[in-house]
Enzyme design. Structure first.
Site, PDB file in Angstrom:
ATOM      1  N   HIS A  40      36.900  38.012  38.796  1.00 39.57           N
ATOM      2  CA  HIS A  40      36.368  37.914  40.149  1.00 39.57           C
ATOM      3  C   HIS A  40      37.156  38.824  41.090  1.00 39.57           C
ATOM      4  CE1 HIS A  40      34.807  33.693  39.229  1.00 39.57           C
ATOM      5  NE2 HIS A  40      35.794  33.795  38.351  1.00 39.57           N
ATOM      6  N   TYR A  41      36.568  39.160  42.241  1.00 40.87           N
ATOM      7  CA  TYR A  41      37.382  39.567  43.376  1.00 40.87           C
ATOM      8  C   TYR A  41      37.334  38.452  44.404  1.00 40.87           C
ATOM      9  CZ  TYR A  41      33.101  41.388  45.832  1.00 40.87           C
ATOM     10  OH  TYR A  41      31.878  41.554  46.425  1.00 40.87           O
ATOM     11  N   THR A  42      38.326  38.416  45.297  1.00 34.09           N
ATOM     12  CA  THR A  42      38.405  37.319  46.257  1.00 34.09           C
ATOM     13  C   THR A  42      37.389  37.449  47.384  1.00 34.09           C
ATOM     14  OG1 THR A  42      40.125  38.503  47.478  1.00 34.09           O
ATOM     15  CG2 THR A  42      40.847  36.901  45.803  1.00 34.09           C
ATOM     16  N   GLU A 105      41.193  35.567  39.647  1.00 32.49           N
ATOM     17  CA  GLU A 105      40.816  36.104  40.949  1.00 32.49           C
ATOM     18  C   GLU A 105      41.708  37.308  41.260  1.00 32.49           C
ATOM     19  OE1 GLU A 105      38.585  35.479  43.279  1.00 32.49           O
ATOM     20  OE2 GLU A 105      37.702  33.547  42.725  1.00 32.49           O
ATOM     21  N   HIS A 147      31.896  37.869  37.284  1.00 30.44           N
ATOM     22  CA  HIS A 147      31.254  36.740  37.953  1.00 30.44           C
ATOM     23  C   HIS A 147      29.774  37.040  38.186  1.00 30.44           C
ATOM     24  CE1 HIS A 147      31.656  33.557  41.409  1.00 30.44           C
ATOM     25  NE2 HIS A 147      30.977  33.099  40.378  1.00 30.44           N
ATOM     26  N   ASP A 157      30.711  40.190  42.473  1.00 27.09           N
ATOM     27  CA  ASP A 157      32.081  40.526  42.070  1.00 27.09           C
ATOM     28  C   ASP A 157      32.258  40.554  40.544  1.00 27.09           C
ATOM     29  OD1 ASP A 157      31.672  37.620  42.541  1.00 27.09           O
ATOM     30  OD2 ASP A 157      33.758  37.396  41.954  1.00 27.09           O
TER      31      ASP A 157
END
Length: 260
Positions: A40-42, A105, A147, A157
């Site tokens: 994921h990215y935040t 993350e 994700h 993401d």
């Protein structure tokens, strides 16, 4: 419900962990040991606030690991617990992706903040962590996912600038070089017929949630975009052009147990 005992997490699962910041947002896995790694990215512009949010009970979200731009790795949920990072999701017939996966993350603003580049130190530590997790849990390459792969209508993401090819060079994930400039017919929103059904079948065979209707509807657009973000990053437009279709076929036939 959150389990406050998770705040007793004291020993990291990975020797690469730099710190522990425990989150209460977890429960027991329902499907046994994890066999999937989800990246994921935040999607927030402040890494410290991102980590804090993932560790607040009211957020009802969490991940096993968090990686700062400088490469520092924080563990927040034990690997044998079910972190809440995937949400409503699906892959290869499974819907409880949280129970099957370990979530990482990566601190990055994402699409809402101009899709900034990931930092070199951050990706270097991510690759080391991924390799450690993959080795310890025997995770297959095709089970290392974005994700957006498991939730294409909700999530983008880690995005089309995420360096999947660099990870693949370190034996992380299933990847093929995209087919560029292929000529041929393309399919897009509103198209119908057997060729669209064939495209949907191929996407479903790889693992995406998609019904074979023969209609290039909004969901099909979202799934094609998700595929492109991961495997055909040069253009993400939801149009199944010859490059997209050729790359998808190449990916399917390169699976360990080829199904196309």
């Amino acid at each position: 419900m959150p389990d406050p005992d998770n705040r007793k997490l004291e020993a990291p699962d990975s020797p690469l962990t730099d710190d522990i910041v425990a989150s209460p947002n977890f429960n027991e896995r329902r499907l046994g040991a994890p066999d999937m790694l989800l990246l994921h990215y935040t999607g927030m512009d402040d890494p410290e606030k991102s980590l804090k949010w993932l560790c607040m009970e009211k957020s009802e979200v969490s991940s096993h690991y968090f990686i700062f731009p400088d490469g520092r790795i924080v563990q927040s949920v034990a690997e044998d617990k079910r972190a809440w990072h995937a949400g409503l999701s699906f892959w290869a017939g499974e819907r409880d992706i949280n129970s099957r996966s370990i979530g990482i993350e990566i601190a990055n603003g994402g699409h809402d903040y101009g899709l900034p580049d990931f930092e070199t130190a951050q990706i270097s530590k991510l690759m080391a962590l991924c390799n450690d997790i993959i080795t310890r849990h025997s995770i297959r390459p095709e089970r290392v996912l974005a994700h957006s792969d498991v939730a294409p209508r909700r999530k983008k993401d880690p995005g089309e600038k995420f360096p999947w090819e660099a990870l693949a060079a370190q034996d992380i994930g299933h990847f093929v070089t995209e087919e560029i400039g292929a000529d041929g017919r393309f399919f897009q929103r509103g198209d119908e017929g057997d060729p669209v059904a064939a495209l949907q079948t191929m996407l479903g065979l790889y693992g995406y949630e998609i019904d074979v209707t023969g209609s290039f509807d909004e969901h099909t657009v979202a799934v094609v975009e998700a595929f492109q973000r991961h495997f055909r990053q040069s253009r993400v437009d939801g149009v199944a052009d010859a490059s997209t279709i050729a790359t998808l076929h190449k990916l399917l036939v390169s699976l360990p147990s080829a199904i196309a």
